[in-house]
Design a protein around this motif. Structure first.
Motif, short mmCIF file in Angstrom:
data_model
loop_
_atom_site.label_atom_id
_atom_site.label_comp_id
_atom_site.label_asym_id
_atom_site.label_seq_id
_atom_site.Cartn_x
_atom_site.Cartn_y
_atom_site.Cartn_z
N TRP A 200 -37.34 -13.20 11.02
CA TRP A 200 -37.33 -14.64 11.20
C TRP A 200 -36.07 -15.18 10.53
O TRP A 200 -35.72 -14.76 9.43
CB TRP A 200 -38.58 -15.28 10.60
CG TRP A 200 -39.83 -15.02 11.40
CD1 TRP A 200 -39.92 -14.35 12.57
CD2 TRP A 200 -41.15 -15.42 11.04
NE1 TRP A 200 -41.23 -14.31 12.99
CE2 TRP A 200 -42.02 -14.96 12.07
CE3 TRP A 200 -41.71 -16.13 9.97
CZ2 TRP A 200 -43.39 -15.18 12.05
CZ3 TRP A 200 -43.08 -16.36 9.94
CH2 TRP A 200 -43.91 -15.88 10.98
N ARG A 201 -35.42 -16.14 11.18
CA ARG A 201 -34.15 -16.67 10.69
C ARG A 201 -34.34 -18.11 10.23
O ARG A 201 -34.78 -18.96 10.98
CB ARG A 201 -33.10 -16.59 11.79
CG ARG A 201 -31.68 -16.97 11.37
CD ARG A 201 -30.74 -16.75 12.54
NE ARG A 201 -29.36 -17.05 12.21
CZ ARG A 201 -28.81 -18.26 12.25
NH1 ARG A 201 -29.55 -19.30 12.60
NH2 ARG A 201 -27.54 -18.45 11.94
N THR A 203 -32.39 -21.35 7.83
CA THR A 203 -31.12 -21.81 7.26
C THR A 203 -31.40 -22.93 6.27
O THR A 203 -32.15 -23.87 6.57
CB THR A 203 -30.17 -22.31 8.35
OG1 THR A 203 -29.96 -21.27 9.30
CG2 THR A 203 -28.83 -22.72 7.76
N ILE A 209 -28.08 -18.81 5.00
CA ILE A 209 -28.94 -18.24 6.04
C ILE A 209 -29.80 -17.13 5.48
O ILE A 209 -29.34 -16.26 4.74
CB ILE A 209 -28.07 -17.70 7.19
CG1 ILE A 209 -27.29 -18.85 7.84
CG2 ILE A 209 -28.93 -17.01 8.25
CD1 ILE A 209 -26.31 -18.39 8.90
N ARG A 211 -32.34 -14.11 6.82
CA ARG A 211 -32.86 -13.32 7.94
C ARG A 211 -33.92 -12.39 7.37
O ARG A 211 -33.60 -11.33 6.82
CB ARG A 211 -31.73 -12.55 8.63
CG ARG A 211 -32.11 -11.98 9.98
CD ARG A 211 -30.87 -11.48 10.73
NE ARG A 211 -31.23 -10.96 12.03
CZ ARG A 211 -31.57 -9.70 12.26
NH1 ARG A 211 -31.57 -8.83 11.25
NH2 ARG A 211 -31.88 -9.30 13.48
N GLU A 261 -33.93 -25.19 8.16
CA GLU A 261 -33.73 -25.29 9.61
C GLU A 261 -34.04 -23.94 10.24
O GLU A 261 -33.55 -22.90 9.79
CB GLU A 261 -32.29 -25.70 9.92
CG GLU A 261 -32.01 -25.84 11.41
CD GLU A 261 -30.56 -26.21 11.69
OE1 GLU A 261 -30.12 -26.01 12.83
OE2 GLU A 261 -29.89 -26.69 10.76
N THR A 263 -34.34 -21.41 13.74
CA THR A 263 -33.67 -21.18 15.01
C THR A 263 -34.38 -21.96 16.11
O THR A 263 -35.61 -21.90 16.23
CB THR A 263 -33.69 -19.68 15.36
OG1 THR A 263 -33.03 -18.94 14.34
CG2 THR A 263 -32.99 -19.44 16.69
N SER A 264 -33.64 -22.72 16.87
CA SER A 264 -34.20 -23.42 18.03
C SER A 264 -33.67 -22.77 19.30
O SER A 264 -32.61 -22.16 19.29
CB SER A 264 -33.85 -24.91 17.99
OG SER A 264 -32.46 -25.09 18.01
N TRP A 265 -34.44 -22.90 20.37
CA TRP A 265 -34.07 -22.27 21.64
C TRP A 265 -33.60 -23.32 22.63
O TRP A 265 -34.21 -24.39 22.75
CB TRP A 265 -35.27 -21.52 22.22
CG TRP A 265 -35.80 -20.44 21.34
CD1 TRP A 265 -35.09 -19.66 20.49
CD2 TRP A 265 -37.17 -20.03 21.22
NE1 TRP A 265 -35.92 -18.78 19.85
CE2 TRP A 265 -37.21 -18.98 20.27
CE3 TRP A 265 -38.35 -20.43 21.81
CZ2 TRP A 265 -38.38 -18.33 19.91
CZ3 TRP A 265 -39.52 -19.79 21.47
CH2 TRP A 265 -39.54 -18.75 20.53
#
Length: 293
Positions: A200-201, A203, A209, A211, A261, A263-265
């Motif tokens: 899971w990423r 920020t 960041i 990961r 924040e 990751t958004s797709w």
């Protein structure tokens, strides 16, 4: 000369009894009306009318051609009127595809507004997380989440698909609340299958960041089912905000790392280039951009 214009002159000549009367009805000269008739007979290789200075008489072929021409002109006029009506008001059946979670949680509530706005449109909505073939499966549009491969489809961007990390109060009471993203690797992080995400990423503005490697003994192939698993304390879930926000507001789930924040797709609506002229499709695409753009 245009074939339909010549057919119209011929039909009016038969119905009004003379070329001059047909010419008046078509607002052309009698000479032009005669040219239309001669051009038509030359094209067909058959005489349609036997004419003298005093009277005209249909040939056997001319009588049959009159009946067929009148029906053709009626169909052309009817089709033209229908096309003009479609330009004014979207109408007809629209078959679309959307991902299961987005379709259930976001699209379905919005469709009441669309259907009220366009009462002559009916929708056939297929919810599926697989990528459908618009041509082979008869879809006019599809909502897709994630990067789009190169294709001949036209795409319009919608708002990115935001994610949230949540867990139930019962799970956090039993296993503890992770204080940093790294601690997620020590928890049951419910995984979406068949493609299990192993990291899971996150920020953070200050710490950068993260990961984080995650794992779970439970994998599920649908987002709504993962939500239910999280509600029952089976682990921590990473799913779209539209699926989890109501549970967070009601206290059924607790949002973790709200200042980070995720990751958004990217999300898009795609359609075939030659179908955007359809008023019903254009109205639907414009509605999606208005509502989810």
């Amino acid at each position: 000369m245009d074939l339909l214009d010549s057919m119209k002159v011929y039909v009016l000549t038969v119905e009004k009894g003379s070329l001059s009367a047909a010419a008046t009805a078509c607002d052309i000269s009698a000479t032009m009306a005669g040219n239309h008739l001669r051009t038509l007979e030359k094209r067909l290789g058959m005489r349609l009318l036997n004419r003298t200075t005093r009277r005209q008489q249909l040939t056997a072929f001319g009588e049959d051609y009159y009946t067929r021409s009148k029906e053709i002109l009626r169909l052309v006029a009817e089709t033209d009127a229908q096309a003009q009506n479609l330009q004014l008001a979207p109408a007809g059946k629209l078959r679309i595809s959307a991902p299961i979670t987005f379709g259930t949680e976001a699209l379905m509530p919005a469709l009441s507004v669309y259907l009220d706005r366009y009462p002559q449109v009916s929708l056939d909505v297929v919810l599926s997380d697989r990528v459908v073939d618009l041509v082979e499966e008869g879809f006019e549009a599809a909502i897709r989440i994630g990067p789009l491969p190169d294709s001949t489809l036209i795409a319009k961007s919608l708002a990115p698909y935001r994610l949230m990390i949540c867990a139930s109060p019962a799970y956090l009471a039993r296993r503890g609340t992770p204080g940093t993203p790294e601690e997620l690797s020590q928890h049951e992080c419910l995984s979406f299958s068949p493609v299990a995400v192993t990291h899971w990423r996150l920020t953070d503005a200050q710490d950068g960041i993260f990961r984080v490697p995650v794992s779970s003994r439970l994998q599920v192939n649908q987002g709504p089912a993962l939500r239910v698993a999280a509600l029952h304390g089976l682990g921590i879930v990473l799913q779209p905000a539209i699926l989890l926000e109501a549970d967070v507001r009601a206290g059924r789930l607790v949002q973790l790392f709200p200042t980070h924040e995720l990751t958004s797709w990217p999300m898009s609506v795609v359609y075939l280039p030659d179908r955007y002229r359809s008023p019903k499709l254009r109205s639907f695409v414009d509605f999606l951009v208005e509502r989810f753009g």
